[in-house]
Design an enzyme around this catalytic site. Structure first.
Site, PDB file in Angstrom:
ATOM      1  N   SER A  50      67.892  34.106  -1.602  1.00 45.95           N
ATOM      2  CA  SER A  50      68.587  33.269  -0.615  1.00 45.95           C
ATOM      3  C   SER A  50      67.700  32.095  -0.208  1.00 45.95           C
ATOM      4  CB  SER A  50      68.926  34.087   0.632  1.00 45.95           C
ATOM      5  OG  SER A  50      69.800  35.124   0.312  1.00 45.95           O
TER       6      SER A  50
ATOM      7  N   LYS B 129      65.279  34.340  14.066  1.00 44.47           N
ATOM      8  CA  LYS B 129      65.443  33.295  13.042  1.00 44.47           C
ATOM      9  C   LYS B 129      66.743  32.530  13.253  1.00 44.47           C
ATOM     10  CE  LYS B 129      64.072  35.803   9.088  1.00 44.47           C
ATOM     11  NZ  LYS B 129      64.364  36.045   7.701  1.00 44.47           N
TER      12      LYS B 129
ATOM     13  N   HIS C 149      72.739  39.611  -4.840  1.00 48.11           N
ATOM     14  CA  HIS C 149      73.237  40.554  -3.829  1.00 48.11           C
ATOM     15  C   HIS C 149      74.526  41.215  -4.312  1.00 48.11           C
ATOM     16  CE1 HIS C 149      71.112  37.894  -0.637  1.00 48.11           C
ATOM     17  NE2 HIS C 149      70.422  39.019  -0.726  1.00 48.11           N
TER      18      HIS C 149
ATOM     19  N   ARG D 283      63.526  42.776  -7.505  1.00 41.97           N
ATOM     20  CA  ARG D 283      63.727  41.851  -8.623  1.00 41.97           C
ATOM     21  C   ARG D 283      62.504  41.795  -9.521  1.00 41.97           C
ATOM     22  NH1 ARG D 283      65.089  37.413  -4.280  1.00 41.97           N
ATOM     23  NH2 ARG D 283      63.318  38.593  -3.502  1.00 41.97           N
TER      24      ARG D 283
HETATM   25  O1  PNS Z   1      67.227  40.484   3.156  1.00 40.18           O
HETATM   26  P1  PNS Z   1      66.011  40.666   4.000  1.00 40.18           P
HETATM   27  O2  PNS Z   1      65.882  39.564   5.001  1.00 40.18           O
HETATM   28  O3  PNS Z   1      64.774  40.879   3.176  1.00 40.18           O
HETATM   29  O4  PNS Z   1      66.282  42.021   4.834  1.00 40.18           O
HETATM   30  C1  PNS Z   1      65.299  42.542   5.695  1.00 40.18           C
HETATM   31  C2  PNS Z   1      65.893  43.634   6.592  1.00 40.18           C
HETATM   32  C3  PNS Z   1      67.105  43.118   7.345  1.00 40.18           C
HETATM   33  C4  PNS Z   1      66.321  44.807   5.724  1.00 40.18           C
HETATM   34  C5  PNS Z   1      64.781  44.109   7.559  1.00 40.18           C
HETATM   35  O5  PNS Z   1      64.214  43.008   8.169  1.00 40.18           O
HETATM   36  C6  PNS Z   1      65.295  45.051   8.638  1.00 40.18           C
HETATM   37  O6  PNS Z   1      65.657  46.155   8.352  1.00 40.18           O
HETATM   38  N1  PNS Z   1      65.330  44.561   9.903  1.00 40.18           N
HETATM   39  C7  PNS Z   1      65.833  45.303  11.023  1.00 40.18           C
HETATM   40  C8  PNS Z   1      64.716  45.641  12.004  1.00 40.18           C
HETATM   41  C9  PNS Z   1      63.919  46.838  11.495  1.00 40.18           C
HETATM   42  O7  PNS Z   1      64.422  47.923  11.389  1.00 40.18           O
HETATM   43  N2  PNS Z   1      62.649  46.579  11.191  1.00 40.18           N
HETATM   44  C10 PNS Z   1      61.750  47.563  10.630  1.00 40.18           C
HETATM   45  C11 PNS Z   1      61.658  47.391   9.139  1.00 40.18           C
HETATM   46  S1  PNS Z   1      60.307  48.282   8.509  1.00 40.18           S
END
Ligand code: PNS
Length: 188
Positions: A130, A43, A19, A92
């Site tokens: 993570s 979560k 990150h 990645r």
């Molecule tokens: O690090 P992560 O957990 O892979 O991040 C995922 C994240 C936070 C980018 C994604 O879950 C997100 O944007 N969540 C907010 C809700 C949202 O907008 N959902 C639609 C995504 S298509």
């Protein structure tokens, strides 16, 4: 090229070296980069939102065009509210691509003006996530080199019994382990 403000959204539970690598790369190409930590009520995270905010603020303090905030709800709406025109995400390996592509296209459907930009972290972090860091740390395993030192310390504090058990099983007395940890704290 016009000046672009970007949002780097994620769970960061916990922040990893991958990150941080991506944040540093993003800070070089965007005028402003906001690290957005998702407040996800579904979560139960290992680190609370204030803990993650605190860690990421410490880790990015040297980057003057980076700020760290929390958000909830739709990412595209949050991006709009902070005037970000770009979303930064890390890829990645090929295995990340499918999920990231789906998410980028869904986000484009929700907000066509928001562009997703993918960047690759340094290849030495290509296997770091993570989730795997949590898995290793939960049984007291070594996470040095995978996460920044402040995060390693936090993991050790949070998972003290697991680390004590692991260190004892591996012939390292808890005294040696805590002395080493104190030394690391003093250096930080
Ligand atoms: O690090 P992560 O957990 O892979 O991040 C995922 C994240 C936070 C980018 C994604 O879950 C997100 O944007 N969540 C907010 C809700 C949202 O907008 N959902 C639609 C995504 S298509």
């Amino acid at each position: 090229m016009s000046k672009v403000s970007a949002l780097y959204p994620g769970s960061f539970d916990p922040p990893t070296n991958g990150h941080l690598d991506l944040i540093e790369r993003g800070a070089k190409i965007f005028e402003e980069l906001v690290v957005g930590i998702l407040k996800n009520s579904e979560k139960v995270p290992m680190f609370s939102l204030p803990e993650r905010l605190d860690m990421l603020k410490t880790l990015t303090a040297h980057l003057k065009n980076v700020r760290v905030e929390a958000f909830h709800g739709l990412m595209v709406e949050y991006a709009k509210s902070i005037n970000a025109t770009c979303v930064l995400r890390g890829i990645r390996a090929v295995s990340d691509y499918e999920y990231e592509l789906q998410m980028a296209l869904m986000n484009r459907k929700l907000e066509p003006s928001l562009e997703t930009v993918f960047m690759m972290p340094a290849d030495k972090y290509s296997y770091v996530s993570s989730r795997l860091v949590r898995e290793v740390a939960q049984v007291g395993g070594p996470v040095r080199g995978l996460v920044p030192e402040v995060v390693e310390q936090k993991l050790r504090e949070k998972l003290e019994p697991a680390y004590r058990f692991h260190d004892e099983m591996n012939g390292e007395s808890s005294h040696t382990a805590s002395t080493r940890q104190n030394k690391r704290k003093k250096r930080a």
